[in-house]
Motif scaffolding. Structure first.
Motif, short mmCIF file in Angstrom:
data_model
loop_
_atom_site.label_atom_id
_atom_site.label_comp_id
_atom_site.label_asym_id
_atom_site.label_seq_id
_atom_site.Cartn_x
_atom_site.Cartn_y
_atom_site.Cartn_z
N ALA A 1 79.28 47.11 39.36
CA ALA A 1 78.28 46.21 39.91
C ALA A 1 77.01 46.96 40.28
CB ALA A 1 78.84 45.51 41.16
N TRP A 2 75.87 46.54 39.68
CA TRP A 2 74.60 47.14 40.10
C TRP A 2 73.87 46.18 41.04
CZ3 TRP A 2 69.83 44.98 38.79
CH2 TRP A 2 69.73 44.24 37.62
N SER A 3 72.99 46.76 41.84
CA SER A 3 72.28 46.05 42.92
C SER A 3 73.26 45.35 43.87
CB SER A 3 71.28 45.03 42.36
OG SER A 3 70.40 44.59 43.38
N PRO A 4 74.24 46.08 44.40
CA PRO A 4 75.25 45.46 45.27
C PRO A 4 74.68 44.91 46.58
CG PRO A 4 75.43 47.84 45.36
CD PRO A 4 74.47 47.53 44.25
N LEU A 5 73.51 45.40 46.99
CA LEU A 5 72.89 44.90 48.23
C LEU A 5 71.75 43.93 47.95
CD1 LEU A 5 72.79 48.12 50.47
CD2 LEU A 5 74.67 46.52 50.02
N ALA A 6 71.64 43.47 46.72
CA ALA A 6 70.60 42.50 46.34
C ALA A 6 69.22 42.98 46.75
CB ALA A 6 70.90 41.13 46.95
N GLY A 7 68.89 44.20 46.33
CA GLY A 7 67.58 44.75 46.63
C GLY A 7 67.33 44.98 48.10
N GLY A 8 68.41 45.16 48.88
CA GLY A 8 68.27 45.42 50.32
C GLY A 8 68.52 44.23 51.19
N LYS A 9 68.55 43.02 50.61
CA LYS A 9 68.70 41.81 51.43
C LYS A 9 70.02 41.79 52.20
CE LYS A 9 65.84 38.77 48.60
NZ LYS A 9 65.48 39.74 47.56
#
Length: 320
Positions: free
Chosen positions: A208-216
């Motif tokens: 999974a990439w971007s697991p933090l949704a761009g920091g959100k």
């Protein structure tokens, strides 16, 4: 650290994947070296990069940093090294994509930058609709035979692309894809419809990439730190209620939001693990703590209520 098999292969990898996209543009080389040292010492053995990382004007920069780290540390065989091919790397018409011509050039260039003689997981960074699978698998099989790569993976493929790729490989009696790297987090769960079922069927590990949704999903202090591809579907103004409920969920359980978001992915069926992309040692240390978090069935149900998924795999999610 937690470990798993790399898809249906016999290779063992850490379930946290060290993403290196920040190395160079956002993280100085000295700091990148310290992050890689700390990650490996903590048991993170799966390192991920791409030939295009480094920025539009410095493509290949990140691989060069990793190469200098590998040359200085002498720990190459302690890691499973993954990189990617697809993006435009030069001015020529054949300096991109998945043609056999570009793949042969690109792998040699990555090997030089990485200062190694083999890549453990060579990933197609995107679908190339102009390159036939017979051509792609012919060159990948050649690279395996030459010892330049060990396994082949994909990134940003749809479920039917995974099926198409692996059926073409099966017809050639080749191993085919062993992993798929996709955008996946609590806010973006589209891959549950087709990609994860296809990956499970063919024995691919989902990364999974971007697991933090761009920091959100990292908490309000991280909101807006990094705006990128993962943000394209969500206006932050539309997420206020969800993110308030998310932070309340984490606060009630005394969980750091970023760690909880990573832990959720570690609980997802078919997911090998998330890519962590620390810019600093503190971010790395925080991310590593996610492997110690256990979410109960009630926790997972509560998260489904806050961040509803598509409702299951296709077609059940949208048909009778």
């Amino acid at each position: 650290m937690q470990y798993s098999q790399l898809g249906r292969t016999g290779a063992t990898v850490s379930r946290l994947v060290l993403g290196t996209m920040n190395f160079g543009p956002h993280t100085a080389e000295e700091d990148a070296f310290a992050i890689m040292d700390r990650a490996l010492d903590a048991g993170v053995t799966f390192f991920d990069t791409a030939n295009g990382y480094g920025g539009a004007d410095r493509r290949g920069w990140t691989e060069e940093i990793i190469g200098r780290w590998l040359a200085s540390r002498g720990r190459r065989e302690e890691i499973v090294l993954a990189t990617k091919v697809f993006g435009q790397m030069g001015p020529g018409k054949n300096d991109r994509g998945l043609s056999a011509l570009n793949i042969r050039r690109a792998v040699d260039a990555s090997l030089r930058r990485l200062q190694t003689d083999h890549i453990d997981l060579y990933q197609m960074h995107h679908v190339d609709r102009t390159a036939p699978w017979e051509e792609i698998w012919q060159v990948m099989e050649l690279l395996v035979a030459q010892g330049k790569i060990t396994y082949v993976g994909s990134s940003n493929f749809a479920g039917w692309h995974l099926a198409q790729a692996n059926e073409a490989a099966r017809a050639r009696q080749s191993l085919g894809l062993v992993s798929e790297q996709s955008l996946y987090n609590l806010l973006t769960r589209d891959i549950e419809l087709e990609v994860i079922p296809a990956a499970e069927h063919y024995g691919l590990g989902v990364i999974a990439w971007s697991p933090l949704a761009g920091g959100k999903l990292g908490g309000r202090s991280e909101m807006g730190v990094r705006r990128g591809t993962a943000d394209r579907r969500h206006d932050p103004a539309d997420l206020t209620e969800q993110l308030d409920r998310w932070e309340a969920f984490c606060s009630e359980r005394d969980l750091a939001p970023g760690q909880a978001a990573l832990a959720w992915l570690l609980h997802r069926p078919g997911v090998l693990g998330p890519i962590i992309g620390p810019r600093t040692l503190d971010q790395l240390d925080s991310a590593i703590g996610a492997v110690d978090i256990t979410l109960s069935d009630d926790d997972l149900t509560a998260l489904d209520e806050i961040f509803p998924g598509p409702g299951g795999p296709a077609p059940e999610a949208y048909a009778w």
